[in-house]
Design an enzyme around this catalytic site. Structure first.
Site, PDB file in Angstrom:
ATOM      1  N   LYS A 172       0.875  -1.177   0.000  1.00 35.86           N
ATOM      2  CA  LYS A 172       0.000   0.000   0.000  1.00 35.86           C
ATOM      3  C   LYS A 172       0.904   1.217   0.000  1.00 35.86           C
ATOM      4  O   LYS A 172       1.467   1.607   1.012  1.00 35.86           O
ATOM      5  CB  LYS A 172      -0.924   0.047   1.226  1.00 35.86           C
ATOM      6  CG  LYS A 172      -2.046   1.068   1.011  1.00 35.86           C
ATOM      7  CD  LYS A 172      -2.536   1.742   2.245  1.00 35.86           C
ATOM      8  CE  LYS A 172      -1.805   2.987   2.639  1.00 35.86           C
ATOM      9  NZ  LYS A 172      -1.795   4.106   1.672  1.00 35.86           N
ATOM     10  N   GLY A 225       7.227   5.542   7.730  1.00 37.78           N
ATOM     11  CA  GLY A 225       6.278   6.655   7.833  1.00 37.78           C
ATOM     12  C   GLY A 225       6.404   7.306   9.201  1.00 37.78           C
ATOM     13  O   GLY A 225       7.451   7.217   9.851  1.00 37.78           O
ATOM     14  N   SER A 226       5.327   7.934   9.630  1.00 36.98           N
ATOM     15  CA  SER A 226       5.393   8.713  10.872  1.00 36.98           C
ATOM     16  C   SER A 226       5.375   7.802  12.110  1.00 36.98           C
ATOM     17  O   SER A 226       4.879   6.668  12.056  1.00 36.98           O
ATOM     18  CB  SER A 226       4.200   9.666  10.932  1.00 36.98           C
ATOM     19  OG  SER A 226       3.005   8.912  10.917  1.00 36.98           O
ATOM     20  N   GLU A 245      10.389   2.037  10.243  1.00 37.95           N
ATOM     21  CA  GLU A 245      11.309   3.144   9.953  1.00 37.95           C
ATOM     22  C   GLU A 245      10.489   4.419  10.144  1.00 37.95           C
ATOM     23  O   GLU A 245       9.657   4.758   9.296  1.00 37.95           O
ATOM     24  CB  GLU A 245      11.826   3.063   8.509  1.00 37.95           C
ATOM     25  CG  GLU A 245      12.488   1.745   8.133  1.00 37.95           C
ATOM     26  CD  GLU A 245      13.824   1.528   8.814  1.00 37.95           C
ATOM     27  OE1 GLU A 245      14.365   2.474   9.420  1.00 37.95           O
ATOM     28  OE2 GLU A 245      14.322   0.394   8.755  1.00 37.95           O
ATOM     29  N   LEU A 246      10.725   5.135  11.249  1.00 36.24           N
ATOM     30  CA  LEU A 246       9.785   6.193  11.643  1.00 36.24           C
ATOM     31  C   LEU A 246      10.397   7.594  11.598  1.00 36.24           C
ATOM     32  O   LEU A 246      11.407   7.829  10.946  1.00 36.24           O
ATOM     33  CB  LEU A 246       9.231   5.863  13.036  1.00 36.24           C
ATOM     34  CG  LEU A 246       8.656   4.446  13.186  1.00 36.24           C
ATOM     35  CD1 LEU A 246       8.159   4.195  14.591  1.00 36.24           C
ATOM     36  CD2 LEU A 246       7.553   4.190  12.172  1.00 36.24           C
ATOM     37  N   CYS A 279      13.835  11.897   5.987  1.00 30.88           N
ATOM     38  CA  CYS A 279      13.797  11.605   7.425  1.00 30.88           C
ATOM     39  C   CYS A 279      15.119  11.938   8.112  1.00 30.88           C
ATOM     40  O   CYS A 279      15.155  12.141   9.314  1.00 30.88           O
ATOM     41  CB  CYS A 279      13.431  10.147   7.640  1.00 30.88           C
ATOM     42  SG  CYS A 279      14.423   9.054   6.631  1.00 30.88           S
ATOM     43  N   GLU A 373       9.482  17.232  14.499  1.00 35.28           N
ATOM     44  CA  GLU A 373      10.003  17.019  13.144  1.00 35.28           C
ATOM     45  C   GLU A 373       9.352  18.034  12.197  1.00 35.28           C
ATOM     46  O   GLU A 373       8.132  18.127  12.114  1.00 35.28           O
ATOM     47  CB  GLU A 373       9.654  15.588  12.689  1.00 35.28           C
ATOM     48  CG  GLU A 373      10.204  15.253  11.326  1.00 35.28           C
ATOM     49  CD  GLU A 373       9.854  13.827  10.886  1.00 35.28           C
ATOM     50  OE1 GLU A 373       8.821  13.291  11.280  1.00 35.28           O
ATOM     51  OE2 GLU A 373      10.654  13.261  10.116  1.00 35.28           O
TER      52      GLU A 373
HETATM   53  P1  NAD Z   1       2.448   8.711   7.266  1.00 36.86           P
HETATM   54  O1  NAD Z   1       2.762   7.969   8.516  1.00 36.86           O
HETATM   55  O2  NAD Z   1       1.389   9.731   7.298  1.00 36.86           O
HETATM   56  O3  NAD Z   1       2.020   7.676   6.098  1.00 36.86           O
HETATM   57  C1  NAD Z   1       2.834   6.597   5.746  1.00 36.86           C
HETATM   58  C2  NAD Z   1       1.963   5.486   5.160  1.00 36.86           C
HETATM   59  O4  NAD Z   1       1.117   4.975   6.189  1.00 36.86           O
HETATM   60  C3  NAD Z   1       1.032   5.949   4.029  1.00 36.86           C
HETATM   61  O5  NAD Z   1       0.971   4.955   3.038  1.00 36.86           O
HETATM   62  C4  NAD Z   1      -0.299   6.077   4.743  1.00 36.86           C
HETATM   63  O6  NAD Z   1      -1.418   5.938   3.893  1.00 36.86           O
HETATM   64  C5  NAD Z   1      -0.226   4.932   5.740  1.00 36.86           C
HETATM   65  N1  NAD Z   1      -1.124   5.050   6.889  1.00 36.86           N
HETATM   66  C6  NAD Z   1      -1.604   6.191   7.450  1.00 36.86           C
HETATM   67  N2  NAD Z   1      -2.413   5.880   8.491  1.00 36.86           N
HETATM   68  C7  NAD Z   1      -2.448   4.525   8.586  1.00 36.86           C
HETATM   69  C8  NAD Z   1      -3.096   3.601   9.452  1.00 36.86           C
HETATM   70  N3  NAD Z   1      -3.897   4.028  10.434  1.00 36.86           N
HETATM   71  N4  NAD Z   1      -2.893   2.287   9.266  1.00 36.86           N
HETATM   72  C9  NAD Z   1      -2.074   1.838   8.273  1.00 36.86           C
HETATM   73  N5  NAD Z   1      -1.452   2.665   7.402  1.00 36.86           N
HETATM   74  C10 NAD Z   1      -1.625   3.997   7.568  1.00 36.86           C
HETATM   75  O7  NAD Z   1       3.849   9.311   6.738  1.00 36.86           O
HETATM   76  P2  NAD Z   1       4.110  10.303   5.522  1.00 36.86           P
HETATM   77  O8  NAD Z   1       3.563  11.644   5.866  1.00 36.86           O
HETATM   78  O9  NAD Z   1       3.726   9.665   4.243  1.00 36.86           O
HETATM   79  O10 NAD Z   1       5.725  10.367   5.547  1.00 36.86           O
HETATM   80  C11 NAD Z   1       6.443  11.240   6.369  1.00 36.86           C
HETATM   81  C12 NAD Z   1       6.939  10.548   7.608  1.00 36.86           C
HETATM   82  O11 NAD Z   1       7.701   9.398   7.248  1.00 36.86           O
HETATM   83  C13 NAD Z   1       7.903  11.410   8.410  1.00 36.86           C
HETATM   84  O12 NAD Z   1       7.602  11.296   9.769  1.00 36.86           O
HETATM   85  C14 NAD Z   1       9.283  10.815   8.113  1.00 36.86           C
HETATM   86  O13 NAD Z   1      10.262  11.017   9.101  1.00 36.86           O
HETATM   87  C15 NAD Z   1       8.928   9.387   7.972  1.00 36.86           C
HETATM   88  N6  NAD Z   1       9.968   8.694   7.205  1.00 36.86           N
HETATM   89  C16 NAD Z   1      10.839   7.901   7.876  1.00 36.86           C
HETATM   90  C17 NAD Z   1      11.868   7.269   7.194  1.00 36.86           C
HETATM   91  C18 NAD Z   1      12.831   6.371   7.909  1.00 36.86           C
HETATM   92  O14 NAD Z   1      13.565   5.660   7.234  1.00 36.86           O
HETATM   93  N7  NAD Z   1      12.879   6.362   9.234  1.00 36.86           N
HETATM   94  C19 NAD Z   1      11.992   7.446   5.811  1.00 36.86           C
HETATM   95  C20 NAD Z   1      11.065   8.262   5.149  1.00 36.86           C
HETATM   96  C21 NAD Z   1      10.055   8.877   5.860  1.00 36.86           C
END
Ligand code: NAD
Length: 470
Positions: A172, A225-226, A245-246, A279, A373
């Site tokens: 996804k 993601g976050s 990876e957050l 990130c 962040e």
């Molecule tokens: P996000 O957490 O909003 O979304 C990431 C993914 O999760 C998307 O596909 C989203 O649709 C999905 N998602 C959202 N809510 C969900 C739920 N309740 N259940 C399951 N899936 C769900 O993140 P974003 O805004 O797309 O990306 C930015 C964040 O990602 C920043 O915090 C950044 O630091 C982090 N990030 C971390 C790394 C790393 O390697 N640590 C790398 C890139 C980005």
């Protein structure tokens, strides 16, 4: 229009969402949005695909190598797509493709080198005439959930190792940048991967993401993601495997003995590439007060020379932030910091969703630019008098993904590296100095598990022990 990949076939979703580019906000494509029922069917299909297609490690190697070659050939199509969907400048988009080529190649190699070990059973008392060895077996269906800021390479970092380990994958991607994954999946199928080993479902995290978390047939979650969403995934995963990876607030430290002219372009790149939406972007820049009078004017000059604007223009270094809401959030952090006493050295303005590269100084611990962040092209300078203070300030964060340290003193490098609590510590590099071959991941609220195909492939397989008495 994009389709979903379910049961090995490209199909329509239950609805369609129009996608607009991140600079002109003009339509560039449409996303097929899955229904909850389609997500259930997609997991069904991936599970059947896994049970009926056991590719040998050599087959996996060949397919992933071919996918790597095809990705290289498609650099223009993929870059153009990411310019539209992620707002990447052409250098950022092309760099993302080049890295994906490597990630797939490394995944192919990981398929070949996935080894168990021989256990010296006979060294234990009473174990004469017994041998033991371990093997690594696929887990089953791996679910990858990915963010907007790396729509190709982060997807490859999940899908490549999952396939290298002999699994099926359901993806996804971010609903903000879904079409790049469709191209990657087409490439994998063209490279010879049985399509039933892949599934792709699009839609929001709240519906499609949550449905994936409910499905107990999924063996492992690979999430980037976050931290907020990561916590939710961890709760849902229970005893199943997981890689998170957050979020992050990355720091880079510049000591008094650093090579400033080597450090500045690396800091500018790490702070502003992808409009700061990385990130590991430099958010806190810790500068030894003895060199700040030399470093700061050079840094400001380099930031002012970095052109912000239309990502189609090859001269542009900083393109748009992913959405107006994200841009306004970052601007509110900067405004609040200035109102509370921070000094603006460069940038601080936003035209459309394009934010000028911004540098602040005199930032306090309770300002959001310091303690949340920002995910935008904003660097906050903090001056220090002693390395202990720099270490304290870098570690003063709930996150721990990556940190950079510039020094020409070997003792400072080795000693300080051990005191910095981050997943990656880069000496004479800025915090975002990633190579796809390395183990990449965080500590503290930045998550756990490691990307890097050799490491992720191990995590996405399970170890089994076999003993033989003879
Ligand atoms: P996000 O957490 O909003 O979304 C990431 C993914 O999760 C998307 O596909 C989203 O649709 C999905 N998602 C959202 N809510 C969900 C739920 N309740 N259940 C399951 N899936 C769900 O993140 P974003 O805004 O797309 O990306 C930015 C964040 O990602 C920043 O915090 C950044 O630091 C982090 N990030 C971390 C790394 C790393 O390697 N640590 C790398 C890139 C980005």
């Amino acid at each position: 229009m994009s389709k979903l990949l379910i049961n090995g076939h490209w199909v329509d979703g239950e609805s369609v969402q129009v996608l607009k580019d991140k600079y002109h906000e003009k339509e560039y494509g449409q996303m097929a949005v899955a229904s909850v029922q389609q997500v259930i069917e997609a997991v069904d299909g991936a599970l059947k695909g896994f049970e009926s297609n056991q590719l040998s490690p050599y087959d996996r190697y060949q397919i992933l190598m071919q996918a790597s070659r095809l990705t290289k050939e498609r650099i223009h199509i993929l870059s153009e797509l990411m310019k539209n969907e992620a707002g990447f400048t052409m250098p950022d988009a092309e760099n993302e493709v080049r890295r994906c080529v490597q990630t797939l190649e490394l995944s192919a190699e990981a398929a070949k080198h996935l080894n168990g070990e021989l256990i010296p059973m006979e060294v234990a008392s009473g174990m004469k005439n017994r041998i033991g060895y371990t093997i690594r077996m696929p887990r089953g269906v791996i679910c990858a959930i990915t963010p907007f800021n790396s729509p190709l390479n982060t997807v490859a970092h999940k899908v490549g190792p999952a396939l290298a380990g002999g699994n099926a994958v359901i993806l996804k991607p971010s609903e903000i940048t879904p079409l790049t994954s469709v191209e990657l999946f087409k490439i994998l199928i063209e490279a010879g991967l049985p399509s039933s080993l892949l599934a792709l479902v699009n839609g929001s995290g709240e519906t499609i993401g949550r449905q994936l978390l409910l499905d107990q047939r999924i063996a492992y979650y690979a999430f980037t993601g976050s931290t907020r969403v990561g916590l939710e995934i961890q709760k849902a995963a229970g005893l199943r495997g997981l890689q998170l990876e957050l979020g992050s607030i990355a720091s880079t430290i510049v000591c008094h003995d650093a090579d400033i002219d080597m450090a500045i372009p690396k800091i500018i790149n790490a702070g502003f590439r992808k409009a700061g939406q990385v990130c590991t972007s430099v958010q806190k820049l810790l500068v030894d007060r003895r060199i700040s009078a030399t470093l700061i004017p050079k840094l400001i000059a380099a930031a002012k020379a970095a052109k912000a604007g239309d990502p189609s223009d090859r001269a542009t270094i900083i393109g748009p932030i992913i959405s107006h809401a994200h841009a306004m959030r970052a601007m509110s952090f900067v405004k609040e910091a200035i109102e509370s006493g921070a000094q603006l050295l460069s940038g601080g303005t936003c035209v459309g969703n394009v934010m000028e590269p911004t540098i602040l100084i005199n930032v306090k611990d309770d300002m959001r630019v310091y303690c949340e962040e920002i995910f935008a092209p904003v660097i906050s300078i903090l001056e220090f008098d002693h390395i202990d203070e720099a270490v304290m300030r870098a570690n003063d964060s709930p996150f721990g993904l990556a940190v950079g340290l510039f020094t020409s003193n070997l003792s400072t490098a080795f000693q300080t590296a051990r005191r910095l609590r981050f997943g990656g510590i880069h000496i004479n590099e800025a915090s975002s100095a990633r190579a796809d071959v390395m183990p990449f991941g965080g500590v503290k609220n930045s998550g756990f598990g490691r990307e890097g195909p050799a490491y992720a492939t191990r995590e996405m397989t399970e170890e089994r022990l076999i003993t033989i008495a003879y």
